[in-house]
Scaffold this active site. Structure first.
Site, PDB file in Angstrom:
ATOM      1  CE  LYS A 143      -4.030   0.178   2.301  1.00 57.39           C
ATOM      2  NZ  LYS A 143      -4.973   0.058   3.445  1.00 57.39           N
ATOM      3  CB  ILE A 144       2.217   3.377  -2.370  1.00 59.53           C
ATOM      4  CG1 ILE A 144       3.288   2.275  -2.263  1.00 59.53           C
ATOM      5  CG2 ILE A 144       2.867   4.746  -2.576  1.00 59.53           C
ATOM      6  CD1 ILE A 144       4.135   2.117  -3.510  1.00 59.53           C
TER       7      ILE A 144
END
Length: 373
Positions: A143-144
């Site tokens: 997750k970014i």
């Protein structure tokens, strides 16, 4: 074999992948995650700093491992990284059969980069690569956040052949930037010789927080016209995001060229789907956001509500973008500054995750200090 709850099975049949927005060691050890897979159509898991902070602060499931790490001299960052990546790796293994059965579309588990890096492109890329190597599972998603610094990081990480869940998307404009980053990253991955069919991405579009912020502003305006618009912005925003997704992945020449090389679509994922206003239906952000090739990640309370009384009538998004745009036109006409709303939500989103991470750091440090005495 256990049977799936009909309402959730109907959601799956309509093309929505049901993911659980929660993870803890207790959920893994007790077999509860497997039970949700078997009975509530769950085919994926998302985590975030707040979820891990809650998991580590409740009960004693992590005590033995933290004590062992303390004995080895691990610092607080290494301790948190080890316990969280262990949970995520185990969840990946539990979901591996779903990953295989879906050809890699589902059976996915997400872990987030340190939220303190949200505005640092290079450090985000570095940590994403590290997490990918540590967990070492093909059904992982890194997750970014979709901050301005996050967009080039997303492209760079995808270019390495790493699957990405883009988080904290609030506006359609930013969603377009995310899709562009996806296409750029996949083009670079193709140039580097990666198998594009193995790289997966979802774009996590936050829903309930949009209503919370806009409803507050509508109440401050206070007119009958303003109050009548409460509870509409979150769904309208997501529906406009889906229309933008269709533009790119059903007609854009850049994507078509990648598709020929095996690339999949970057699916919209509806996040922040727990209803915060008790005046609204507790299944609002599920039943109103049904469309093919979407994901809905739900806290368990929302999952249970849908299983119990969610009415799924098939696709509730396709063809609604005109009405959704009208909602936004009305909001702007009565003085809602939408770009300010989205800026506030993004900065608050990063701050909330940073605060949870700090709580997690402080609590774990206290535990390590106590063990050192």
């Amino acid at each position: 074999m256990a049977s799936q709850k009909p309402n959730l099975a109907a959601l799956s049949a309509a093309g929505v992948s049901v993911w659980l927005d929660d993870l803890s060691r207790d959920r893994l050890r007790s077999g509860n995650l497997q039970e949700l897979i078997d009975t509530k159509s769950v085919v994926g898991v998302t985590t975030n700093p707040s979820i891990f902070q809650k998991a580590l602060s409740e009960g004693h499931d992590y005590d033995a491992q933290v004590a062992e790490l303390a004995e080895r001299g691990a610092d607080v960052d290494a301790t948190i990284r080890t316990v969280t990546t262990d949970d995520v790796r185990n969840a990946c293994d539990v979901l591996a059969p779903r990953w295989e059965a879906s050809g890699g579309v589902d059976g996915r588990v997400s872990i987030e980069v340190d939220p303190r890096l949200a505005h640092e492109t290079d450090k985000t890329i570095q940590q994403a690569v590290e997490l990918w190597k540590i967990v070492d599972r093909p059904n992982l998603l890194i997750k970014i956040p979709a901050t301005k610094a996050g967009l080039p990081a997303i492209a760079a990480v995808l270019a390495e052949g790493i699957s990405v869940n883009v988080t904290l998307i609030f506006s359609v404009d930013r969603h377009r930037g995310v899709m562009d980053a996806y296409l750029t990253g996949m083009e670079k991955a193709a140039q580097a010789g990666h198998d594009l069919s193995k790289i997966h991405s979802v774009a996590s579009f936050f829903v309930s927080r949009v209503d919370t912020e806009i409803d507050n502003r509508l109440e401050q305006i206070g007119s009958a016209e303003a109050l009548a618009l409460r509870g509409q912005a979150g769904v309208a925003n997501a529906r406009l995001a889906y229309a933008a997704y269709q533009e790119v992945f059903e007609g854009d020449a850049r994507y078509q060229a990648l598709k020929e090389r095996g690339a999949r679509v970057q699916r919209p994922l509806w996040a922040s789907t727990g209803v915060k206003n008790p005046d609204y239906s507790d299944t609002l952000y599920v039943t109103e956001l049904v469309a093919p090739h979407t994901v809905n990640t739900m806290p368990e309370k929302t999952l249970d509500a849908v299983a119990d009384h969610g009415v799924v009538k098939g696709d509730s998004i396709t063809g609604t973008s005109g009405d959704a745009q009208q909602v936004f036109d009305k909001l702007e006409a009565i003085g809602i500054d939408l770009s300010d709303v989205f800026d506030v939500l993004e900065s608050e989103g990063v701050e909330k995750f940073e605060a949870s991470w700090k709580e997690l750091l402080d609590a774990t440090q206290a535990q390590l200090d106590a063990l050192a005495k």
